[in-house]
Design a protein around this motif. Sequence first.
Motif, PDB file in Angstrom:
ATOM      1  N   LYS A  30     -30.692  -9.559 -30.099  1.00 37.51           N
ATOM      2  CA  LYS A  30     -29.237  -9.421 -29.649  1.00 37.51           C
ATOM      3  C   LYS A  30     -28.199  -8.753 -30.584  1.00 37.51           C
ATOM      4  O   LYS A  30     -27.299  -8.040 -30.317  1.00 37.51           O
ATOM      5  N   ALA A  31     -28.269  -9.229 -31.708  1.00 38.52           N
ATOM      6  CA  ALA A  31     -27.361  -8.932 -32.846  1.00 38.52           C
ATOM      7  C   ALA A  31     -27.633  -7.372 -33.025  1.00 38.52           C
ATOM      8  O   ALA A  31     -26.633  -6.822 -33.675  1.00 38.52           O
ATOM      9  N   ALA A  32     -28.845  -7.048 -32.994  1.00 38.37           N
ATOM     10  CA  ALA A  32     -29.147  -5.435 -33.209  1.00 38.37           C
ATOM     11  C   ALA A  32     -28.657  -4.824 -32.252  1.00 38.37           C
ATOM     12  O   ALA A  32     -28.146  -3.555 -32.544  1.00 38.37           O
ATOM     13  N   ILE A  33     -28.792  -5.272 -30.900  1.00 35.98           N
ATOM     14  CA  ILE A  33     -28.084  -4.377 -30.009  1.00 35.98           C
ATOM     15  C   ILE A  33     -26.595  -4.248 -30.018  1.00 35.98           C
ATOM     16  O   ILE A  33     -26.057  -3.405 -29.655  1.00 35.98           O
ATOM     17  N   ASP A  34     -25.861  -5.386 -30.506  1.00 35.90           N
ATOM     18  CA  ASP A  34     -24.484  -5.387 -30.584  1.00 35.90           C
ATOM     19  C   ASP A  34     -24.125  -4.352 -31.754  1.00 35.90           C
ATOM     20  O   ASP A  34     -23.127  -3.771 -31.530  1.00 35.90           O
ATOM     21  N   ARG A  35     -24.888  -4.152 -32.555  1.00 39.14           N
ATOM     22  CA  ARG A  35     -24.491  -3.382 -33.834  1.00 39.14           C
ATOM     23  C   ARG A  35     -25.087  -2.000 -33.880  1.00 39.14           C
ATOM     24  O   ARG A  35     -24.257  -0.982 -33.912  1.00 39.14           O
ATOM     25  N   ALA A  39     -37.104  -3.685 -33.728  1.00 37.30           N
ATOM     26  CA  ALA A  39     -37.193  -3.701 -35.175  1.00 37.30           C
ATOM     27  C   ALA A  39     -36.693  -5.214 -35.703  1.00 37.30           C
ATOM     28  O   ALA A  39     -37.248  -5.884 -36.626  1.00 37.30           O
ATOM     29  N   ALA A  40     -35.593  -5.670 -35.082  1.00 38.19           N
ATOM     30  CA  ALA A  40     -35.169  -6.835 -35.514  1.00 38.19           C
ATOM     31  C   ALA A  40     -35.709  -7.800 -34.991  1.00 38.19           C
ATOM     32  O   ALA A  40     -35.988  -8.955 -35.738  1.00 38.19           O
ATOM     33  N   SER A  41     -36.572  -7.936 -33.888  1.00 39.36           N
ATOM     34  CA  SER A  41     -37.259  -9.156 -33.499  1.00 39.36           C
ATOM     35  C   SER A  41     -38.653  -9.100 -34.315  1.00 39.36           C
ATOM     36  O   SER A  41     -39.121 -10.346 -34.395  1.00 39.36           O
ATOM     37  N   ALA A  42     -39.141  -7.979 -34.701  1.00 40.08           N
ATOM     38  CA  ALA A  42     -40.443  -8.123 -35.602  1.00 40.08           C
ATOM     39  C   ALA A  42     -39.905  -8.505 -37.110  1.00 40.08           C
ATOM     40  O   ALA A  42     -40.757  -9.511 -37.409  1.00 40.08           O
ATOM     41  N   LEU A  43     -38.784  -8.155 -37.446  1.00 43.62           N
ATOM     42  CA  LEU A  43     -38.585  -8.838 -38.783  1.00 43.62           C
ATOM     43  C   LEU A  43     -38.194 -10.300 -38.855  1.00 43.62           C
ATOM     44  O   LEU A  43     -38.592 -11.051 -39.811  1.00 43.62           O
TER      45      LEU A  43
END
Length: 440
Positions: free
Chosen positions: A106-111, A321-325
Amino acid sequence: MSSGFGLSAGARAALLNRLSKRGAALAAPEAPAEGPGRDLSTLPGMRDFETMREAGAALGIESPYFRPHDGVAGGRSSIGGRGVINFASYNYLGLNGDPRVAAAAKAAIDRHGVSASASRLASGERPLHGALEAALAAHHGAEACLALVSGHATNVTVIGHLLGPRDLILHDRLIHNSVAEGARLSGARRIAFAHNDWQAAEGELAAHRRRHGRALIVIEGHYSMDGDLPDLPRFAALARRHDALLMVDEAHSIGVLGATGRGIAEQCGADPGLVDIWMGTLSKTLSSCGGYIAGRQRLVDWLRHTAPGFVYSVGLAPPLAASALESLRILGAEPWRVAKLQANAALFLRLAREAGFDTGSSAGLGIVPIILGSSVAAARLAAAAFEAGVNVQPILFPVVPEGSARLRFFLSSEHSAEEIERTVAILAAARDGAAAQLAS
């Protein structure tokens, strides 16, 4: 076992008669509207597909495929509003659905938004891509890594790009379809060797290596159909003896093999530097979607600028990418998840064998098949299990040869011992009940 779930002679004859009529109808398709090029009955595998579908209908077996899950599918799930113990998910460590992983996405989507919107070579590069690749490279003890949007496409484009018509590809007979498709695309000579048989692989290399330019050996770290493992040091040694590259597909290894989930090298106590090309997927333990290649910096740089499936494809979506990381971070911080998964798989394997089921060569580390023989037996046992609240997928002909149809159980750290015991009891009761009914 297969006889217990088989058909009586009369029922078998009736089914064969019905299917033979179906086959005759397929053999004489309706005249195409605009010539044979529009005749869909001649598509590859169409007749086998329609015959198997007709067999299921004739036996009154509902298709177990494409059932929609109501929410997150892990060790448990809900299908059609009904809770089930779920063994049909690659969510090995329960990280898909973990609130920390969801928060990272969700943070990656926001950014960054939902999509990279372009090839990374053009304008799709995001900081998350480099961070994920660095973490994956470190996980494999490799110099560099490249992440792509599809695990299947990763094997196809990398193998298809790496080798050419003058080259040689040797792979395990049970290798994943994506490797076979990549080999076909490359135009290289392709030889399949007996499953997990490094001596057979060496025999093929000794016979054919000198006639070809480059040679590539491809194996899997954990075979998803049988749940068994290769002898990695042996394959690495023979690759060096014959001046060949070694590629290992770790799709079902990460988070499953080794004390901390680092894969087949950790499981075998081998130096990961013995492998030239590590391939893995993001969609299983790492609760995302995509694939990656890890290896030497020079190889990765070349792929980054030339591999068609990377250069001409959109970059990995930022939330993926964020969820995998984040999943990779949790895997490193919480090795108890790996221990719980392995304990669950070992328990399932032991109980299944004690109940008289054929589990083949499974190592009991995450994947355990129950081999039933006939496709009818497998389909019926899967249906009986689902009715009793256990979701497991049957693997039927032509995916596997008739005679080796099976149910394939993917264990999770989320399963409880009680759920595993109950599942094996359900399977045994269904088998025994069918055998008693047939005998009467």
